[in-house]
Design an enzyme around this catalytic site. Structure first.
Site, short mmCIF file in Angstrom:
data_model
loop_
_atom_site.label_atom_id
_atom_site.label_comp_id
_atom_site.label_asym_id
_atom_site.label_seq_id
_atom_site.Cartn_x
_atom_site.Cartn_y
_atom_site.Cartn_z
NE ARG A 11 -1.60 2.64 2.94
CZ ARG A 11 -0.79 4.01 2.98
NH1 ARG A 11 -0.95 5.08 2.43
NH2 ARG A 11 -0.37 3.64 4.18
CB CYS A 234 8.04 11.71 0.93
SG CYS A 234 7.75 13.04 1.81
ZN ZN Z 1 3.48 6.47 5.49
#
Ligand code: ZN
Length: 297
Positions: A11, A234
């Site tokens: 995920r 990120c």
């Molecule tokens: Zn994360």
């Protein structure tokens, strides 16, 4: 002492990779992880595939998994619609996540923190009725991409309200990878005082992820999220690396005498396989360096 590793590579890892893997390959990744002894796997997220194309076919991922007895397969959800999809897919576990700052909550989920906190309570109740495990993740708990530093008192206040709903655990997530061990120790200890199981989710954006994980464990956290190979990134730092690598974490934890039930060699094979599937080198280190078994005696 036992530490539960929640593998979030399928995920959080894949969601932040450019290469989009098919639901079949993502299910296969879950199977390889389970075969390596990973007992909890965040298999997918039930979000809008138009917004997150990497997670398209969430239902197909879950139905494509060869369920292993004793392994818990989780779905990440951000709202009730996602919750309902996850339940229909017959996941074993729901993970609901929301940011602790207003700007991030609005941008990510179009909600206020108060409404998101109230929803946490409702989802815990529904999960109880549906007979599935449920964890609540407080994202951006150590820092927000829009609001900067997050006051630990604010996080503790939210955690206390979430804790009243009695989820199976509260996860503190360093979504943008800004935490350092001192802050981690303080926040983990604070949330533990509400009587909930505490887990942590670290990103290695600034090379502090593994140090934070150890600080968390030493402060009493018993659940750690990690992604095989250190996949991901990120969303707010385009060149950054991803979650802490599961194989690096497992190597370190085993060396310190913690138990995870994971077969490190099998996990390393899984990281190497995933690197090939993604066609790139992954940031995790132990799958490149290999294990090190000191000679006994
Ligand atoms: Zn994360």
């Amino acid at each position: 002492m036992r530490i539960e590793i929640v593998e979030v590579g399928p995920r959080d890892g894949l969601q932040n990779e450019e290469e989009i893997l098919s639901p079949q390959t993502r299910a296969k990744l879950c199977d390889k992880l389970a075969a390596a002894g990973v007992l909890r796997i965040e298999a997918t997220s039930f979000v809008n595939p138009k917004l997150v194309p990497q997670m398209a076919g969430a239902e197909d991922v879950v139905s494509g998994i060869e369920r292993r007895l004793g392994t818990s397969y989780a779905g990440l959800v951000l709202n009730e619609k996602g919750y309902e999809r996850a339940i229909r897919s017959e996941v074993d576990e729901i993970r609901y996540s929301f940011p602790v700052t207003e700007t991030f909550a609005k941008r990510n989920q179009n909600v206020t923190v108060a409404d998101a906190t109230a929803l946490a309570g409702r989802l815990v109740e529904r999960a109880r009725l549906d007979g599935v495990r449920v964890s609540i993740t407080l994202s951006a708990a150590f820092g927000c991409p829009f609001e900067g530093r997050v006051d630990p008192e604010v996080v503790l206040g939210i955690a206390e309200r979430v804790g009243e709903a009695k989820p199976d655990e509260i996860i503190l997530a360093d979504t943008i990878g800004v935490a350092v061990p001192k802050g981690v120790r303080e926040l983990v200890a604070g949330v533990l005082s509400y009587g909930t199981t505490v887990g942590c989710h670290f990103h290695d954006t600034r090379n502090t992820g593994i140090a934070n994980a150890i600080a968390a464990v030493e402060a009493g956290a018993t659940v750690l999220d990690a992604s095989v190979g250190g996949t991901g990134g990120c969303p707010f730092a385009p060149k950054a690396t991803g979650n802490i690598a599961t194989e690096d974490l497992v190597y370190l934890l085993h060396g310190m005498g913690y138990e995870t039930q994971i077969d490190l060699n099998a996990l390393i094979e899984c990281a190497r396989w995933l690197a090939e599937e993604l066609g790139k080198e992954l940031p995790g280190q132990v799958h490149k360096a290999g294990t090190f078994e000191p000679v006994a005696g």
